[in-house]
Enzyme design. Sequence first.
Site, PDB file in Angstrom:
ATOM      1  N   GLU A   1       0.826  -1.215   0.000  1.00 25.44           N
ATOM      2  CA  GLU A   1       0.000   0.000   0.000  1.00 25.44           C
ATOM      3  C   GLU A   1       0.858   1.263   0.000  1.00 25.44           C
ATOM      4  OE1 GLU A   1      -2.656  -0.655   3.350  1.00 25.44           O
ATOM      5  OE2 GLU A   1      -4.064  -1.695   2.025  1.00 25.44           O
TER       6      GLU A   1
ATOM      7  N   ASP B   1      -8.321  -9.033   4.374  1.00 19.91           N
ATOM      8  CA  ASP B   1      -8.075  -7.896   5.258  1.00 19.91           C
ATOM      9  C   ASP B   1      -9.069  -7.786   6.407  1.00 19.91           C
ATOM     10  OD1 ASP B   1      -7.010  -5.660   6.298  1.00 19.91           O
ATOM     11  OD2 ASP B   1      -7.523  -4.309   4.668  1.00 19.91           O
TER      12      ASP B   1
ATOM     13  N   GLU C   1     -12.567  -1.964  12.345  1.00 24.95           N
ATOM     14  CA  GLU C   1     -12.587  -1.249  11.066  1.00 24.95           C
ATOM     15  C   GLU C   1     -13.678  -1.763  10.130  1.00 24.95           C
ATOM     16  OE1 GLU C   1      -8.860  -1.582   8.966  1.00 24.95           O
ATOM     17  OE2 GLU C   1      -9.665  -0.671   7.138  1.00 24.95           O
TER      18      GLU C   1
HETATM   19  C1  BDP Z   1      -6.149  -2.100   6.135  1.00 28.94           C
HETATM   20  C2  BDP Z   1      -6.429  -0.733   6.649  1.00 28.94           C
HETATM   21  C3  BDP Z   1      -5.277   0.206   6.501  1.00 28.94           C
HETATM   22  C4  BDP Z   1      -4.013  -0.437   7.028  1.00 28.94           C
HETATM   23  C5  BDP Z   1      -3.785  -1.761   6.358  1.00 28.94           C
HETATM   24  C6  BDP Z   1      -2.625  -2.527   6.966  1.00 28.94           C
HETATM   25  O1  BDP Z   1      -7.561  -0.238   5.956  1.00 28.94           O
HETATM   26  O2  BDP Z   1      -5.600   1.393   7.194  1.00 28.94           O
HETATM   27  O3  BDP Z   1      -2.912   0.392   6.847  1.00 28.94           O
HETATM   28  O4  BDP Z   1      -4.906  -2.583   6.540  1.00 28.94           O
HETATM   29  O5  BDP Z   1      -2.896  -3.472   7.700  1.00 28.94           O
HETATM   30  O6  BDP Z   1      -7.089  -2.929   6.745  1.00 28.94           O
HETATM   31  O7  BDP Z   1      -1.481  -2.218   6.707  1.00 28.94           O
END
Ligand code: BDP
Length: 710
Positions: free
Chosen positions: A300, A374, A402
């Site tokens: 990401e 996730d 979340e």
């Molecule tokens: C996702 C989240 C994000 C996190 C990412 C992570 O939306 O904010 O940075 O995982 O785990 O679930 O790195």
Amino acid sequence: MIPRILLSCLLFAAVSLPSRAEDGHDLWLRYRADPAAATVSTLVTGTGSPTLDAAAAELVRGLRNVSGREPARAHDASGAGALMIGTPRSLPQLATLSLGLERAGSEGYVIRRLAIRGQTVTVIAANSDVGVLYGAFHFLRLVQTHQLADPVDIASAPRTKIRVLDHWDNLDRHVERGYAGESLWDWHKLPGWLDPRYTDYARACASIGINGAVLTNVNANATSLTPAYLQKAAALAGVFRPYGVRVYLTARFSAPIELGGLKTADPLDPAVRAWWKQKIDEIYTLIPDFGGFLVKANSEGQPGPQDYRRTHADGANMLAEALAPHAGIVMWRAFVYSHETPTDRAKQAYDEFVPLDGKFADNVLVQVKNGAIDFQPREPFHPLFGAMPKTPLMMEFQITKEYLGFATHLVYLGTLFEEALRSDTRVKGVGSTVAKVVDGDLQGYKLTGMAGVANVGVDRNWSGSHFDQANWYAFGRFAWDPEGSARAFAEEWTRLTFGNDPKVVAPVVAMMMGSREAAVDYMTPLGLHHLMGTGHHYGPAPWVNDLGRADWNPVYYHRADAGGIGFDRGPGGSNATAQYQKDVAAIFADRRKTPEQFLLWFHHVPWDYRMKSGRTLWDELVIHYTHGVQVVSQMRGTWAGLAPYVDAERHAQVAAFLAIQEQEAQWWRDACIAYFQSISQRPLPPGVTPPAHPLEYYRALAFPYAPGRS
Ligand code: BDP
């Protein structure tokens, strides 16, 4: 002279009145006055240490408040009802007793009741000071939950070594995916001001066996490694130390460029390696027991070793080498996926990491989310578990909700943790559970661990809602014992939080145990996933199809079309099923054998497919969505009936949140049914209420200020 019995009644009344506000601030360490609880006459301690002193202080605080009587203090067992605490070193008398201390290992404890010189005494003994502290908290739990029945012979030792909370906290105090207010860490006032909450945080962690805190967000900021911020982290470490909670930081991979002025962050570059070595040495001069680094790399948008054509192992090992002389560790995250890789996102972590098995240094753990996408309301277990026998894999759960309704939905995650941990990888035959992978039993990992993405902030009740405290609690208990029971932890927490009255305990535990399944039903039943609103993940948005990357769009995950719905991950599709051990793969690859709770995760299924119930898939989907809302309505009813037994303040907030949850569950159900019906073109089953609004209404809703943004 006042008779003793009257005196103790008066004292008891003095402690119980005026009653402290029940605003949730005390967590599960409430220690409310309870005439039915066991008492201690004398607390016997030996030589002190900050940790042993913390244990004694906690016992005094707890026992004084619960029984209305402060135990006397002594250094020798004297009289019935004494409680002796210590290690054989701090209290040599313990060495003369046969306690079975070998059962306690290095961090555990024994709690025993035995006769000394004809008097019954209770002993909390351990091989280390922190073991005594953990035992003290266990003892207080037994006192408060009325479980201290004779005979007492308890031995407990943690099954994992690293039991950490990952705080996704930014230096500006915004908590990514946080729903409980700003970060607890007041960076601006540190190190000069040590908020008393830091101590209470450490106490709460220690009370459930958590022994580490990653202070900073995985989406890391190199500033946290500057001297000024290291001083601040050191101040927190100083507060946490007596409670056995070590401090960890996230390492931004490009820090040598951003802070060190180097041209590269290539992990094989000697200057880069020297920079990290020097930085790590600097950290240890400030924080001698620094735990190590958590790293999110090449995920990401985060920088990482692949920017230099190096592997995750190259990156992790560079940091590990510099940490090793200080006994520090690296927790390297396996949450990686790339838009440049065309394969199913669910497959990418496995594809990248399995070839690296055996290539990581001894002080590296690879941190794996419970499922391959996730932190969804439900995911099958991550195929990496069991697939890397030479690399310790640690579990990463998300405690903050979340994807499960933020702070206002009552969703107990104990059942989610339990389901993931009890999943059978079968890599060494039936019974090769994820729990056994994680605790090292199955593949002989020397390092073991579990991480939970924290759900705490400055809200008065810490977690944003009273019931979300239970998720923090259950995480700690599962990290200690991955084979523990969600129901048992729910019951413990309920008793500690709302008291022992069976009229409260039974219905509250029942609500908690059914709550996560309800959320799965009203959000993403039958294996659906990632249907949440863009960016903030608040509410339903299954229609979204216009985001920059295919795998950010809900349509990528549900794949609904005129023919059916679901992601084909079998051999005819992405073949993600092949990443599991062959017997497991055979089950997941066959839509008749796949448990229906994962059906649409692994298969694209016709709308008229016959489910086990005899209903069509379409009807079944609608029934699940509807059922989820019904369960929330029932929870509301149950909670309303508890008004006479729960203090007004907490009752009112939970009731208000349940009302929000019911509305939002209805919203989820209606929006999803409206959208999927526009594709399935099928009528609702008879008797089912149609969505309250047309699809366009749901599509038009916008929430620019939803909390927890990334
Ligand atoms: C996702 C989240 C994000 C996190 C990412 C992570 O939306 O904010 O940075 O995982 O785990 O679930 O790195």
